[in-house]
Design an enzyme around this catalytic site. Structure first.
Site, PDB file in Angstrom:
ATOM      1  N   GLY A  12       1.211  -1.476 -11.633  1.00 38.81           N
ATOM      2  CA  GLY A  12       2.087  -1.533 -10.457  1.00 38.81           C
ATOM      3  C   GLY A  12       2.932  -0.297 -10.209  1.00 38.81           C
ATOM      4  O   GLY A  12       4.012  -0.394  -9.619  1.00 38.81           O
ATOM      5  N   ASN A  14       2.115   2.157  -8.144  1.00 45.65           N
ATOM      6  CA  ASN A  14       2.084   2.365  -6.687  1.00 45.65           C
ATOM      7  C   ASN A  14       2.986   1.361  -5.979  1.00 45.65           C
ATOM      8  O   ASN A  14       3.651   1.699  -4.998  1.00 45.65           O
ATOM      9  CB  ASN A  14       0.650   2.277  -6.157  1.00 45.65           C
ATOM     10  CG  ASN A  14      -0.080   3.585  -6.324  1.00 45.65           C
ATOM     11  OD1 ASN A  14       0.236   4.570  -5.649  1.00 45.65           O
ATOM     12  ND2 ASN A  14      -1.037   3.615  -7.228  1.00 45.65           N
ATOM     13  N   LEU A  97     -13.468  -8.418  -2.472  1.00 49.70           N
ATOM     14  CA  LEU A  97     -13.099  -9.492  -1.563  1.00 49.70           C
ATOM     15  C   LEU A  97     -14.284  -9.883  -0.681  1.00 49.70           C
ATOM     16  O   LEU A  97     -15.121  -9.046  -0.342  1.00 49.70           O
ATOM     17  CB  LEU A  97     -11.914  -9.032  -0.710  1.00 49.70           C
ATOM     18  CG  LEU A  97     -10.666  -8.723  -1.551  1.00 49.70           C
ATOM     19  CD1 LEU A  97      -9.692  -7.835  -0.806  1.00 49.70           C
ATOM     20  CD2 LEU A  97      -9.997 -10.022  -2.002  1.00 49.70           C
ATOM     21  N   ASN A 111      -6.059  -0.264   1.452  1.00 50.26           N
ATOM     22  CA  ASN A 111      -6.244  -0.088   0.011  1.00 50.26           C
ATOM     23  C   ASN A 111      -5.945   1.364  -0.358  1.00 50.26           C
ATOM     24  O   ASN A 111      -6.142   2.267   0.457  1.00 50.26           O
ATOM     25  CB  ASN A 111      -7.700  -0.402  -0.339  1.00 50.26           C
ATOM     26  CG  ASN A 111      -8.017  -0.221  -1.810  1.00 50.26           C
ATOM     27  OD1 ASN A 111      -7.272  -0.671  -2.682  1.00 50.26           O
ATOM     28  ND2 ASN A 111      -9.124   0.454  -2.098  1.00 50.26           N
ATOM     29  N   HIS A 113      -7.280   4.179  -2.998  1.00 49.25           N
ATOM     30  CA  HIS A 113      -8.401   4.436  -3.900  1.00 49.25           C
ATOM     31  C   HIS A 113      -8.249   5.839  -4.487  1.00 49.25           C
ATOM     32  O   HIS A 113      -7.995   6.788  -3.755  1.00 49.25           O
ATOM     33  CB  HIS A 113      -9.726   4.333  -3.127  1.00 49.25           C
ATOM     34  CG  HIS A 113     -10.917   4.626  -3.985  1.00 49.25           C
ATOM     35  ND1 HIS A 113     -11.434   3.698  -4.871  1.00 49.25           N
ATOM     36  CD2 HIS A 113     -11.671   5.733  -4.118  1.00 49.25           C
ATOM     37  CE1 HIS A 113     -12.464   4.243  -5.503  1.00 49.25           C
ATOM     38  NE2 HIS A 113     -12.629   5.475  -5.068  1.00 49.25           N
TER      39      HIS A 113
HETATM   40  C1  GRF Z   1      -4.370   3.512  -8.716  1.00 49.49           C
HETATM   41  O1  GRF Z   1      -4.986   4.652  -9.227  1.00 49.49           O
HETATM   42  C2  GRF Z   1      -4.984   3.107  -7.418  1.00 49.49           C
HETATM   43  O2  GRF Z   1      -5.437   4.188  -6.647  1.00 49.49           O
HETATM   44  C3  GRF Z   1      -6.160   2.288  -7.865  1.00 49.49           C
HETATM   45  O3  GRF Z   1      -5.694   1.573  -8.970  1.00 49.49           O
HETATM   46  C4  GRF Z   1      -4.631   2.291  -9.587  1.00 49.49           C
HETATM   47  C5  GRF Z   1      -3.460   1.375  -9.636  1.00 49.49           C
HETATM   48  O4  GRF Z   1      -2.412   1.902 -10.411  1.00 49.49           O
HETATM   49  N1  GRF Z   1      -6.667   1.464  -6.801  1.00 49.49           N
HETATM   50  P1  GRF Z   1      -0.989   1.210 -10.408  1.00 49.49           P
HETATM   51  O5  GRF Z   1      -1.184  -0.236 -10.805  1.00 49.49           O
HETATM   52  O6  GRF Z   1      -0.433   1.305  -9.021  1.00 49.49           O
HETATM   53  O7  GRF Z   1      -0.181   1.970 -11.395  1.00 49.49           O
END
Ligand code: GRF
Length: 216
Positions: A12, A14, A97, A111, A113
């Protein structure tokens, strides 16, 4: 007020960046929007603690409790729709999904990525980039469509790939930029500077630095 629901599966970071931006930039006042719920498919996801610490409602819809993918998606939809979201953000949400789910949130589901799509969809993107020998790498915020990691691109960040990089170093370099990218992309959407119109991305008066972040 426009409600934002964030879906996670893991640590988490992000999500934390998004919560911090929402607080610092006072999205409630300035954008009439707020992150109202965080939902995880994994009960142990560390991101749930991030949400709780920020005083945001959390829920778990454990995919292991559902025999069929469609049943899991239906339960997830019900949990999300309790919040009547304007936007659903996948921030490290590691489940594929169903088309019915994607369709239900057309134009509202995005999303992040960790690659410069359309390069390196799927998993282990940093290892893929190193194996390919590219000199730049990055991350993409995109609309979610039926095809995995293939929906319309909203914004991207670019980082160099340096000699001697390994997967961990490169992924950390990208992640630091993801934390700048995701809040910017969500802000663009809330400001309706980027929107989804009949199957394509339409940009309206977005600053170049918001659509493409270049880090040295
Ligand atoms: C990130 O690298 C995101 O781009 C990918 O999964 C990872 C999630 O990291 N989809 P976090 O849980 O936000 O630390």
């Amino acid at each position: 007020m426009r409600n934002i629901v964030v879906l996670i599966s893991g640590r988490g970071t992000n999500l934390a960046a998004l919560l911090q931006a929402a607080r610092h930039e006072r999205w409630r006042d300035t954008l009439d929007a707020d992150i109202v719920a965080v939902i995880s498919n994994r009960p142990q996801a560390a991101g749930l603690d991030v949400a709780r610490a920020a005083g945001v409602a959390t829920a778990v819809v454990d995919h292991r409790s559902y025999a069929a993918r469609a049943d899991f998606d239906a339960a997830l939809t019900a949990e999300i729709d309790r919040h009547a979201p304007a936007l659903v953000v996948l921030a490290g949400f590691m489940r594929v999904l169903t088309p019915a789910f994607v369709q239900h949130y057309t134009g509202q589901l995005v999303n992040i990525h960790p690659s410069l799509l359309p390069l390196f969809p799927g998993l282990r993107t940093h290892a893929q980039a190193l194996a390919a020998g590219v000199r730049v790498h990055g991350a993409t915020v995109h609309y979610v469509t039926d095809d995995i990691d293939a929906g319309g691109i909203i914004a991207q960040c670019v980082v160099p790939v340096l000699p001697g990089d390994d997967e961990a170093v490169l992924s950390a370099r990208v992640l630091a930029q993801e934390h700048r990218l995701l809040p910017r992309a969500i802000r663009l959407l809330l400001q309706q500077r980027v929107r989804w119109d009949e199957g394509r991305v339409v940009v309206h008066e977005a600053a170049p630095g918001d659509l493409a972040l270049l880090a040295s």
